[in-house]
Motif scaffolding. Structure first.
Motif, PDB file in Angstrom:
ATOM      1  N   GLN A 169       6.319  -1.697  25.217  1.00 52.53           N
ATOM      2  CA  GLN A 169       6.253  -0.862  23.850  1.00 52.53           C
ATOM      3  C   GLN A 169       5.534  -1.527  22.758  1.00 52.53           C
ATOM      4  O   GLN A 169       4.669  -0.999  22.015  1.00 52.53           O
ATOM      5  CB  GLN A 169       7.565  -0.212  23.492  1.00 52.53           C
ATOM      6  N   LEU A 170       6.194  -2.689  22.337  1.00 53.46           N
ATOM      7  CA  LEU A 170       5.368  -3.546  21.332  1.00 53.46           C
ATOM      8  C   LEU A 170       4.080  -3.919  21.196  1.00 53.46           C
ATOM      9  O   LEU A 170       3.128  -3.664  20.392  1.00 53.46           O
ATOM     10  CB  LEU A 170       6.700  -4.700  20.858  1.00 53.46           C
ATOM     11  N   LEU A 171       3.809  -4.471  22.262  1.00 53.19           N
ATOM     12  CA  LEU A 171       2.709  -5.036  22.873  1.00 53.19           C
ATOM     13  C   LEU A 171       1.342  -3.826  22.862  1.00 53.19           C
ATOM     14  O   LEU A 171       0.677  -4.080  22.151  1.00 53.19           O
ATOM     15  CB  LEU A 171       2.440  -5.862  24.093  1.00 53.19           C
ATOM     16  N   THR A 172       1.755  -2.763  23.342  1.00 57.12           N
ATOM     17  CA  THR A 172       0.937  -1.540  23.527  1.00 57.12           C
ATOM     18  C   THR A 172       0.618  -0.910  22.256  1.00 57.12           C
ATOM     19  O   THR A 172      -0.502  -0.953  21.757  1.00 57.12           O
ATOM     20  CB  THR A 172       1.631  -0.635  24.283  1.00 57.12           C
ATOM     21  N   HIS A 173       1.632  -1.087  21.377  1.00 54.54           N
ATOM     22  CA  HIS A 173       1.506  -0.419  19.790  1.00 54.54           C
ATOM     23  C   HIS A 173       0.921  -1.198  19.142  1.00 54.54           C
ATOM     24  O   HIS A 173       0.001  -0.871  18.337  1.00 54.54           O
ATOM     25  CB  HIS A 173       2.893  -0.052  19.391  1.00 54.54           C
TER      26      HIS A 173
END
Length: 669
Positions: free
Chosen positions: A68-72
């Motif tokens: 989630q963090l990397l994608t965002h």
């Protein structure tokens, strides 16, 4: 550290989210005639992007926290590169004005807006996943406070001190700051081992769950009320960031206050204020234009505050636990989109006035009564009777006022540019046909052709009549008129004259040709160009059209003069369309804005003499200004016909350009 970073990121994202809204909407105003519907269409876009942002957050939350963090973070970095794209969608899209506003905004800031709008929900989700804490709903309150700061600082600080291009530049700097903070959060979570220890967290629950219908109903009602209130204010006060941001700030303030704590809203305490506000709203719907600018802002603001407090307070009471956090926000956003869709697209088709304001008042009163009866036990008979009586009396009052205020209506039409009505006023003292744009008379004609029209902006004692009479003594008229109205100015032409009207609103042209005879009766050569006056004049300059000896700016939408017709660039264009001794004549009669300081600065900038004509001996007083270097014309005007001009020295705030101008210093409060 994670908590501090998270709250700071939420605050920054909210500030950026609501700072960009007035920036881009103001930039779009000149492209769409400067009308109030630009903002309602923009709100439809922003609500739609908010829904996509919440949907994105809901779908992303089903994956592992690290992903989630990397994608965002990657998507935010990408958006910072493509934001404020210069792609012109008009070159390959033929759309109606509302959808064209949507398309232009999407190209400029669509991806960034979606990602920023998802921030608050995502950060709350990440926090409860990584710490196993309860839902920090008060973070949503913090998000709204950041939004409030952005909205209230824009008209008073950023709009006054920075050009639009400078505002966009600093906004990009803010977006890069947001990216940096996200990277810092990523580093902190990796350093603490949170992301390494985190296992797959895909939720076992269904992708979507059946919503509580009241989530959508209250959200939609507050959205309709927000847009309708802004439209009502903008009917008489020019569309500008202050008029946009004040209602939106009230909307967000109520969200912030009610979501800060469930104890902040007590239904019983707001019942009587709601009764007061719905009747006040009824009065403002029919008589709001009779109040000055400050009174309108205060009363409309009070009504909006009460309605939004109830809508958002009830939403907070209905908020679920953490497992349905993203679903709850998603359905709130869906309600907002439904409300803005109704206001921006459906209402102009369904109603000939801003009747969605009445719809919103009726909806909140009905919803409130329903909740009282459905959820509150042991209500007194008197209390029940009071609520039901309020609904019945309010409905009857609206019906009575609607019938009386519309009894003279002959025809009505509403579109993106406003709403116009033709009325036949027949009383013992009066018999005339009027064209009403919004709440303002834009031309009238006696029903008896042998009767002289004395109560008008254009009779023989007004500035326009005296100016054209003096010019005709020098040469035949070859004039342009920005703003058609009922076509009254056509009566000043004779068979040797040429008059070209520029009219933005097709509905006004339809009314002028179908219900008034000025255009048909005039012996002059009459032409009508449909489209924004400034854009059409620009095309004429490019095509080297014959120069005119007078250009009249008589363009109103209700009591509003579009600001893009009064900037330095606009005046430069006007002088290019006029002969060396041409007259620039402006109708500046206005109940809420004093435009004289702007015109004084322009007269000095272009080295033109300025004359002011003010006539107040009839109900429809008029104020006309002439700018010219035609010495013969100046010598022919009697001093007794002129009104004194009060010098205005604050040149910095009245030097209007396309990039930088503010109406706040000119408000008649």
């Amino acid at each position: 550290m994670q908590r501090i970073l998270s709250t700071f990121i939420i605050f920054v994202s909210a500030f950026l989210l609501f700072q960009v809204q007035p920036i881009l909407s103001k930039q779009l105003l000149p492209e769409f005639g400067g009308g109030a519907s630009v903002w309602s269409s923009s709100l439809f876009f922003y609500q739609g992007m908010l829904l996509l942002g919440y949907l994105y957050a809901h779908l992303l939350s089903r994956y592992q926290l690290k992903n989630q963090l990397l994608t965002h973070t990657v998507l935010v970095l990408l958006s910072s590169i493509i934001t404020f794209s210069h792609l012109d969608v008009t070159t390959f899209l033929l759309l109606c004005p509302t959808t064209l506003v949507f398309a232009k905004l999407f190209v400029q800031v669509g991806l960034a807006f979606i990602l920023l709008s998802a921030t608050s929900v995502l950060l709350q989700r990440w926090y409860i996943e990584s710490t196993h804490s309860t839902v920090p709903y008060h973070w949503y309150s913090l998000s709204n406070l950041g939004s409030l700061l952005a909205l209230m600082s824009y008209p008073f600080i950023f709009e006054v001190t920075l050009s639009i291009n400078e505002q966009k530049h600093y906004w990009i700097v803010g977006l890069i700051t947001y990216c940096t903070l996200l990277l810092c959060l990523l580093y902190v979570l990796f350093r603490n081992g949170t992301l390494i220890k985190q296992t797959a967290t895909a939720q076992k629950n269904r992708l979507f769950v059946k919503p509580n219908v009241l989530w959508i109903a209250f959200s939609a009602t507050s959205s309709i009320m927000l847009i309708a209130t802004t439209q009502m204010i903008s009917t008489n006060i020019p569309p500008m960031p202050l008029v946009w941001t004040l209602p939106l700030a009230i909307y967000l303030l109520t969200f912030s206050y009610t979501f800060a704590s469930v104890k902040n809203y007590n239904r019983t305490h707001w019942a009587y204020l709601l009764i007061l506000s719905v009747f006040a709203g009824l009065i403002m719907f029919f008589l709001g234009s009779q109040f000055n600018a400050l009174a309108q802002l205060l009363i409309y603001g009070f009504i909006l505050f009460i309605v939004c407090m109830i809508c958002h307070g009830e939403l907070r009471k209905l908020a679920p636990d953490g497992s349905q956090l993203t679903v709850f926000y998603l359905y709130i956003a869906l309600g907002g989109v439904i409300g803005s869709l109704f206001s921006a697209l459906l209402a102009p088709v369904l109603f000939t006035q801003i009747t969605e304001y009445i719809v919103a008042l009726a909806a909140i009163l009905t919803l409130f009564i329903y909740l009282q009866f459905a959820e509150t036990e042991k209500l007194s008979v008197l209390y029940k009777a009071t609520l039901l009586s309020t609904l019945l009396v309010w409905g009857a009052s609206y019906s009575y006022l609607f019938i009386n205020f519309n009894q003279y209506n002959l025809a009505s039409e509403r579109n993106f540019y406003g709403y116009v009505t033709v009325k036949d006023i027949t009383t013992p003292d009066l018999a005339e046909r009027r064209l009403i744009d919004g709440t303002t008379i834009h031309g009238s004609q006696p029903l008896d052709q042998h009767t002289e029209l004395k109560n008008s902006y254009y009779h023989q004692h007004t500035g326009i009549a005296k100016s054209l009479s003096a010019l005709k003594k020098q040469e035949n008229l070859n004039i342009g008129i920005v703003g058609l109205g009922a076509g009254v100015l056509a009566k000043f032409g004779d068979k040797h004259d040429r008059i070209r009207f520029y009219e933005l609103n097709p509905a006004v042209y339809t009314m002028a040709t179908s219900y008034f005879s000025y255009l048909q009766d005039s012996p002059a050569q009459i032409e009508v160009a449909i489209g924004d006056g400034r854009i059409t004049l620009t095309e004429e300059v490019k095509n080297k059209a014959p120069l005119m000896n007078a250009l009249i700016i008589d363009a109103f939408s209700s009591d509003v003069i579009p600001t893009h017709l009064l900037t330095e660039e606009a005046f430069s264009l006007y002088w290019q369309r006029l002969t060396r001794n041409g007259l620039l004549i402006l109708h500046i009669s206005n109940n809420h804005i004093d435009l004289m300081p702007v015109l004084q600065i322009h007269s000095k900038r272009f080295n033109k003499s300025l004359l002011k004509f003010k006539y107040t001996d009839t109900q429809l007083g008029s104020e006309w200004v002439v700018l010219t270097s035609n010495q013969a014309f100046l010598n022919s005007i009697a001093i007794t016909d002129l009104s004194p001009v009060t010098p205005y020295s604050k040149t910095r705030i009245t030097q209007w350009t396309d990039q930088k101008h503010s109406l706040i210093p000119l408000l008649k409060l």
